[in-house]
Write a protein that holds these residues in place. Structure first.
Motif, PDB file in Angstrom:
ATOM      1  N   LYS A   1       0.855  -1.265   0.213  1.00  0.00           N
ATOM      2  CA  LYS A   1       0.029  -0.050  -0.068  1.00  0.00           C
ATOM      3  C   LYS A   1       0.869   1.366  -0.172  1.00  0.00           C
ATOM      4  N   ALA A   2       1.886   1.414   0.887  1.00  0.00           N
ATOM      5  CA  ALA A   2       2.697   2.155   0.881  1.00  0.00           C
ATOM      6  C   ALA A   2       3.411   2.546  -0.132  1.00  0.00           C
TER       7      ALA A   2
ATOM      8  N   ASN B   1       2.359   1.848  -3.245  1.00  0.00           N
ATOM      9  CA  ASN B   1       1.576   2.521  -4.345  1.00  0.00           C
ATOM     10  C   ASN B   1       1.462   4.095  -4.229  1.00  0.00           C
ATOM     11  N   GLN B   2       1.084   4.423  -2.804  1.00  0.00           N
ATOM     12  CA  GLN B   2       1.126   5.784  -2.627  1.00  0.00           C
ATOM     13  C   GLN B   2       2.692   6.405  -3.136  1.00  0.00           C
TER      14      GLN B   2
ATOM     15  N   ASP C   1       2.384   7.172  -6.738  1.00  0.00           N
ATOM     16  CA  ASP C   1       1.521   8.306  -7.008  1.00  0.00           C
ATOM     17  C   ASP C   1       2.130   9.784  -6.823  1.00  0.00           C
TER      18      ASP C   1
ATOM     19  N   SER D   1       5.771  15.551   1.006  1.00  0.00           N
ATOM     20  CA  SER D   1       4.523  14.447   0.614  1.00  0.00           C
ATOM     21  C   SER D   1       4.868  13.234   1.290  1.00  0.00           C
TER      22      SER D   1
ATOM     23  N   GLY E   1       1.988  11.797   4.212  1.00  0.00           N
ATOM     24  CA  GLY E   1       1.067  10.720   3.990  1.00  0.00           C
ATOM     25  C   GLY E   1       1.234   9.329   3.835  1.00  0.00           C
ATOM     26  N   VAL E   2       2.607   8.907   3.855  1.00  0.00           N
ATOM     27  CA  VAL E   2       2.939   7.588   3.894  1.00  0.00           C
ATOM     28  C   VAL E   2       3.113   6.720   5.145  1.00  0.00           C
TER      29      VAL E   2
END
Length: 291
Positions: A91-92, A94-95, A98, A138, A142-143
């Protein structure tokens, strides 16, 4: 009689006035010749043909350096290291992908390690210089939970300017040697000049390669990002939910049970030897009582 004498004096004066400038020119030419003879006598000739057309190194370096210092902008290389604790590596990741797309960054190298205690995903990221700080913020927000962060800046303007000046000088000398090669009259001179040209071309290639490397590091900053997932976590970890910690704890307990069970099974030779030893000991004790 007087008229004859006066006419003779006038002719003499006219001749003297006409010969004056020519005599002065002759004297000037003679002075120049003498001075040239003195210079040629005092200054030794060049030791080789390659020295005859080379520019003055000090004057050339000074003029080029003054020009380069004014035109070369400041060169600063920014690098960073970050270590972030996350709840889920995929999941991290993929973040992170992005965020990289939004900032025109890319992954230069990727390395994943999975052990019994943790998971580590190490990324070498290249990002445009202007987007470096935005990328860092960023990742911080958010990670996951930032465990460590180290940002450094290295000013390489002086090195870049020095290499540029030397490169410009080498190109000037290369042009001179190429011109001398066209006018070389002997094989010895041609071989000597060609050797000088090869050496200068190699030095120019090295200098241009170094400048390209510096430009690349200046235009694109480098960030070493490490995503870290701990399999055995304490309840004090932040930004990680209870469900994730419960699942990891259950999995770790099962793994511990399996490890214990397999460890017990690995002791099967002792389970065979111990009863046999007990049997021999009792038999020996029984014989001792009978005696």
């Amino acid at each position: 009689m007087k008229s004859i004498i006066l006419s003779s004096l006038c002719l003499i004066l006219i001749n003297c006035s006409k010969s004056g400038p020519s005599q002065q020119e002759a004297k000037a030419d003679l002075v120049d010749m003498i001075s040239e003879d003195k210079v040629s006598a005092n200054v030794p000739p060049p030791s080789s043909i390659s020295e005859k057309l080379l520019p003055d190194e000090k004057s050339t370096t000074t003029s080029i350096s003054e020009h380069k210092v004014d035109t070369i902008s400041r060169k600063v290389i920014k690098n960073g290291d970050m270590r972030i604790q996350v709840g889920d590596i995929k999941k991290a990741q993929n973040q992170v992908n992005d965020i990289l797309k939004k900032n025109n960054a890319y992954i230069q190298k990727e390395d994943f390690q999975n052990t019994d205690m943790d998971e580590n995903l190490n990324l070498v990221i290249r990002v445009p210089y202007k987007s470096f700080d935005i990328l860092i913020n960023s990742f911080s927000d958010g990670v996951g939970s930032v465990l460590s962060k180290n940002i450094s800046s290295n000013d390489v303007t002086e090195e870049y300017t020095d290499i540029s000046i030397k490169l410009a000088n080498k190109k000037i000398y290369l042009e001179k040697y190429l011109d001398m090669l066209k006018r070389a009259s002997t094989t010895k001179d041609m071989l000597e000049i060609q050797e000088k040209i090869r050496g200068l071309e190699d030095e120019i290639d090295v200098a241009e390669g170094r400048l390209r490397f510096i430009d690349d590091r200046v235009n694109y900053s480098t960030l070493n990002l490490s995503l870290y997932k701990e399999k055995v976590r304490s309840s004090a970890t932040s930004k990680i939910g209870f469900g994730s910690r419960f699942t990891d704890s259950f999995t770790e307990g099962w793994n511990s049970f399996v490890s214990f069970f397999l460890g017990v099974i690995s002791l099967w030779p002792f389970f065979l030897i111990i009863p046999f030893m007990i049997f021999l000991w009792r038999k020996w004790k029984l014989r001792k009582r009978n005696k």
